[in-house]
Design an enzyme around this catalytic site. Structure first.
Site, mmCIF file in Angstrom:
data_model
loop_
_atom_site.group_PDB
_atom_site.id
_atom_site.type_symbol
_atom_site.label_atom_id
_atom_site.label_comp_id
_atom_site.label_asym_id
_atom_site.label_seq_id
_atom_site.Cartn_x
_atom_site.Cartn_y
_atom_site.Cartn_z
ATOM 1 C CG ASP A 9 -2.018 -1.073 1.168
ATOM 2 O OD1 ASP A 9 -1.907 -1.978 0.307
ATOM 3 O OD2 ASP A 9 -2.936 -1.038 1.997
ATOM 4 C CE LYS A 101 -4.368 -3.943 1.234
ATOM 5 N NZ LYS A 101 -5.108 -2.882 1.942
ATOM 6 C CB CYS A 143 -2.115 -2.616 5.236
ATOM 7 S SG CYS A 143 -3.829 -2.005 5.205
#
Ligand SMILES: [Zn+2]
Length: 188
Positions: A9, A101, A143
């Site tokens: 990310d 995602k 994450c």
């Protein structure tokens, strides 16, 4: 050993100036680009994930007008919008697999995502016979944490490169690294 690099990310909304910008995010993007310039060849598989939410719903309660910053967040990483793009400081030219995602659901681990051809991170790692992975990216306490713990559950030996992660909050970030070590991972 067959090695993977998992890049979590590194997106505009999670670096400085983004909707959920994390201090140190730009440095992480630059540092990962340096790592790739020098060591991309050390990795058999390089997977980068992007949070990629719907813009027209709350993604299963993940977005809120009054977020608690634990289970709900301001609008971020709407698929196709600039905030969801990789930070331009991240050189993605060596990335072998791009995973998205969070389409309509909260999704912290890159293992919950899939590449555009539908293959999951577990499938990509298994197909390549990966047994070792370095984990980098944003955010340490969310994450990165979830992705590293899932990699360990898959039986992959995980090392979090601590110079190449950035967290939302210091305490929870330190706790996340401790949790990863307690689950059998390494940090360096
Ligand atoms: Zn999200």
């Amino acid at each position: 050993m067959t090695r993977a690099l998992l890049i979590v990310d590194v997106q505009n909304d999670f670096t400085e100036g983004g909707a959920l910008g994390v201090a140190g995010g730009d440095d992480v993007a630059r540092g990962i680009s340096r790592l790739l310039a020098e060591h991309a060849g050390d990795y058999d598989v390089i997977i980068a994930s992007r949070d990629w939410h719907h813009g027209d719903d709350d993604n299963g309660g993940h977005f809120a007008a009054e977020p608690d910053f634990v289970d709900s967040w301001p609008v971020h990483c709407v698929g196709g919008a600039e905030g969801a793009d990789y930070d331009p400081l991240l050189d993605t030219s060596a990335v072998t697999h791009h995973v998205k995602k969070g389409q309509g659901v909260p999704s912290y681990s890159m293992f919950e995502g899939a590449a555009d051809d539908g293959s999951t991170v577990s499938q990509i790692l298994a197909a390549a016979g990966v047994d070792e992975a370095d984990v980098v990216g944003i955010a340490t306490d969310h994450c990165v944490r979830a992705s590293a713990l899932d990699a360990l559950r898959e039986g992959v030996a995980v090392t979090v490169l601590t110079d190449l992660v950035a967290g939302v909050a210091p305490g929870p970030s330190a706790a996340a690294l401790e949790e990863i070590r307690a689950a059998g991972g390494s940090t360096r």
